[in-house]
Design a protein around this motif. Structure first.
Motif, short mmCIF file in Angstrom:
data_model
loop_
_atom_site.label_atom_id
_atom_site.label_comp_id
_atom_site.label_asym_id
_atom_site.label_seq_id
_atom_site.Cartn_x
_atom_site.Cartn_y
_atom_site.Cartn_z
N GLY A 169 -4.21 6.15 9.27
CA GLY A 169 -5.57 5.49 8.83
C GLY A 169 -5.96 5.93 7.31
O GLY A 169 -5.83 4.84 6.51
N ASP A 170 -6.33 7.33 7.06
CA ASP A 170 -6.68 7.57 5.96
C ASP A 170 -5.07 8.07 4.99
O ASP A 170 -5.30 8.49 3.81
CB ASP A 170 -7.33 9.22 5.62
N CYS A 174 -4.34 6.73 1.48
CA CYS A 174 -4.40 5.35 1.31
C CYS A 174 -5.73 4.82 0.77
O CYS A 174 -6.92 5.70 1.03
CB CYS A 174 -4.57 5.27 2.99
N GLU A 175 -5.73 3.72 0.29
CA GLU A 175 -6.89 2.93 -0.40
C GLU A 175 -6.97 1.53 0.06
O GLU A 175 -5.78 1.05 -0.07
CB GLU A 175 -6.78 3.30 -1.94
N GLN A 176 -7.94 1.32 0.72
CA GLN A 176 -8.16 -0.04 1.24
C GLN A 176 -6.99 -0.46 2.12
O GLN A 176 -6.57 -1.64 1.94
CB GLN A 176 -8.23 -1.02 0.08
N LEU A 190 2.63 0.57 1.44
CA LEU A 190 2.91 1.14 2.94
C LEU A 190 1.68 0.93 3.46
O LEU A 190 0.37 1.53 3.12
CB LEU A 190 3.06 2.59 2.87
N LYS A 191 1.58 0.33 4.75
CA LYS A 191 0.17 -0.04 5.59
C LYS A 191 -0.05 1.39 5.99
O LYS A 191 0.75 2.22 6.67
CB LYS A 191 0.26 -1.24 6.35
N CYS A 192 -1.33 1.68 6.33
CA CYS A 192 -1.86 2.82 6.91
C CYS A 192 -2.37 2.78 8.21
O CYS A 192 -2.75 3.96 8.69
CB CYS A 192 -2.95 3.62 5.89
#
Length: 155
Positions: free
Chosen positions: A46-47, A100-102, A146-148
């Protein structure tokens, strides 16, 4: 009587998401070498997203090394980090964690080797943190998003 299929466990969708949640953004300058994506996602929290950097483009059959490879990413400390590796052999180089951002994190792979096929002589600007001046037109940049969070897991 009809057999009900087992409900997909969250663990299953997380595992399957790891391989599809890397999006290669187009490189204007370079042709992506055979050998696939140099990044593998290990976990999506997530983060942050934890991934491995591997050198899969050269020497996997003949033992030769890739001149130089670097990963530029946003660290958990909100600073840009760039880890560069000279004469990288085939295989795993390092495990890294990006912030991660957004919902995603951008990782830039900078690569310098005669193997790389360039489409233009346009110079690639390598961040100073990577510790390498661009000395030739073989320098390439490959960008990955990269998706979080696992994209296949829907509540």
């Amino acid at each position: 009587q009809a057999h009900k299929s087992k409900k997909t466990t969250s663990n299953d969708c997380e595992k399957k998401s790891l391989s599809i949640d890397i999006i290669a953004l187009p490189s204007e300058k370079c042709v992506v070498p055979d050998g696939g994506v140099p990044i593998t996602i290990l976990s999506q929290d997530g983060d942050t997203v934890t991934f491995t950097l591997s050198q899969t483009w050269k020497g996997c059959n003949d033992g030769s090394n890739f001149n130089w490879l670097a990963a530029d990413y946003l660290g958990k400390d909100d600073q840009l980090h760039c880890n560069g590796f000279d004469s990288a052999g085939c295989g795993l180089i390092e495990t890294l964690t990006a912030k991660c951002e957004q919902g995603s994190s951008i990782v830039d792979i900078f690569a310098d080797d005669p193997l790389l096929e360039t489409r233009t002589d346009m110079p690639v600007v390598v961040p100073s943190a990577c510790g390498r001046e661009v000395k030739n037109t073989n320098m390439c940049q490959f960008r990955y998003a990269l998706k979080c969070t696992p994209s296949l897991c829907h509540e």
